[in-house]
Design a protein around this motif. Structure first.
Motif, PDB file in Angstrom:
ATOM      1  N   LYS A   1       0.939   4.618   1.759  1.00  0.00           N
ATOM      2  CA  LYS A   1       0.059   3.455   1.760  1.00  0.00           C
ATOM      3  C   LYS A   1       0.530   2.399   0.777  1.00  0.00           C
ATOM      4  O   LYS A   1       0.390   1.221   1.025  1.00  0.00           O
ATOM      5  CB  LYS A   1      -1.365   3.868   1.409  1.00  0.00           C
ATOM      6  CG  LYS A   1      -2.114   4.534   2.502  1.00  0.00           C
ATOM      7  CD  LYS A   1      -3.558   4.629   2.073  1.00  0.00           C
ATOM      8  CE  LYS A   1      -4.204   5.879   2.570  1.00  0.00           C
ATOM      9  NZ  LYS A   1      -5.570   6.005   2.102  1.00  0.00           N
TER      10      LYS A   1
ATOM     11  N   VAL B   1      -8.788  -5.594   1.984  1.00  0.00           N
ATOM     12  CA  VAL B   1      -8.777  -4.167   2.292  1.00  0.00           C
ATOM     13  C   VAL B   1     -10.212  -3.737   2.549  1.00  0.00           C
ATOM     14  O   VAL B   1     -11.024  -3.684   1.621  1.00  0.00           O
ATOM     15  CB  VAL B   1      -8.171  -3.341   1.136  1.00  0.00           C
ATOM     16  CG1 VAL B   1      -8.173  -1.865   1.475  1.00  0.00           C
ATOM     17  CG2 VAL B   1      -6.778  -3.820   0.790  1.00  0.00           C
TER      18      VAL B   1
ATOM     19  N   HIS C   1      -4.508  -8.216   6.851  1.00  0.00           N
ATOM     20  CA  HIS C   1      -3.591  -7.557   5.932  1.00  0.00           C
ATOM     21  C   HIS C   1      -2.820  -8.579   5.105  1.00  0.00           C
ATOM     22  O   HIS C   1      -2.589  -8.387   3.912  1.00  0.00           O
ATOM     23  CB  HIS C   1      -2.614  -6.663   6.706  1.00  0.00           C
ATOM     24  CG  HIS C   1      -1.630  -5.974   5.827  1.00  0.00           C
ATOM     25  ND1 HIS C   1      -0.311  -6.335   5.781  1.00  0.00           N
ATOM     26  CD2 HIS C   1      -1.763  -4.949   4.948  1.00  0.00           C
ATOM     27  CE1 HIS C   1       0.331  -5.571   4.914  1.00  0.00           C
ATOM     28  NE2 HIS C   1      -0.544  -4.720   4.400  1.00  0.00           N
TER      29      HIS C   1
ATOM     30  N   ARG D   1     -10.235   0.012   7.927  1.00  0.00           N
ATOM     31  CA  ARG D   1      -8.996  -0.068   7.158  1.00  0.00           C
ATOM     32  C   ARG D   1      -7.798   0.316   8.021  1.00  0.00           C
ATOM     33  O   ARG D   1      -6.746  -0.315   7.973  1.00  0.00           O
ATOM     34  CB  ARG D   1      -9.076   0.852   5.934  1.00  0.00           C
ATOM     35  CG  ARG D   1      -8.006   0.586   4.919  1.00  0.00           C
ATOM     36  CD  ARG D   1      -8.150   1.443   3.665  1.00  0.00           C
ATOM     37  NE  ARG D   1      -9.500   1.427   3.138  1.00  0.00           N
ATOM     38  CZ  ARG D   1     -10.197   2.517   2.840  1.00  0.00           C
ATOM     39  NH1 ARG D   1      -9.668   3.710   3.008  1.00  0.00           N
ATOM     40  NH2 ARG D   1     -11.415   2.423   2.369  1.00  0.00           N
TER      41      ARG D   1
ATOM     42  N   GLY E   1      -5.076  -2.560   9.642  1.00  0.00           N
ATOM     43  CA  GLY E   1      -3.926  -2.370   8.775  1.00  0.00           C
ATOM     44  C   GLY E   1      -2.612  -2.724   9.458  1.00  0.00           C
ATOM     45  O   GLY E   1      -2.558  -3.036  10.652  1.00  0.00           O
TER      46      GLY E   1
ATOM     47  N   CYS F   1     -13.558  -1.543   3.063  1.00  0.00           N
ATOM     48  CA  CYS F   1     -14.028  -0.299   2.442  1.00  0.00           C
ATOM     49  C   CYS F   1     -14.141   0.829   3.463  1.00  0.00           C
ATOM     50  O   CYS F   1     -13.889   1.983   3.137  1.00  0.00           O
ATOM     51  CB  CYS F   1     -15.383  -0.531   1.777  1.00  0.00           C
ATOM     52  SG  CYS F   1     -15.305  -1.638   0.376  1.00  0.00           S
TER      53      CYS F   1
END
Length: 95
Positions: free
Chosen positions: A2, A63, A58, A70, A74, A65
């Motif tokens: 990540k 970001v 992104h 996410r 992403g 929660c």
């Protein structure tokens, strides 16, 4: 893994590609047509636009929660989806 996608180069790539796709879709929407001139399938367009939206999310550094959001917003979703859109435009310009 990540952490590699939260670096500056990854966010810049997402934002840059999103901006290019936004300009292409706004200025030259005919790039998203089939060989015979008909529009591409609705599902494919939704996937491209989802990738565009995820690229902006992104790219600006937001970001969510919620872990589902996410993942959905992403770079692992955004990059292949925007790549599909860029391939549509490449296909259009090469035919």
């Amino acid at each position: 893994m990540k952490a590699a996608f939260n670096t500056g180069w990854a966010r810049a790539a997402s934002l840059g590609t999103s901006l290019v796709m936004m300009v292409l879709i706004t200025v030259f929407p005919h790039g998203l047509t089939a060989v015979d001139g008909s529009p591409i399938r609705h599902g494919m367009l939704v996937l491209i636009m989802w990738g565009l939206s995820a690229g902006f999310v992104h790219g600006v550094g937001f970001v969510p929660c919620n872990p589902v959001l996410r993942g959905a917003l992403g770079p692992l979703i955004a990059w292949p989806s925007m790549g599909l859109g860029l391939l549509c435009y490449l296909w259009y310009f090469l035919r």
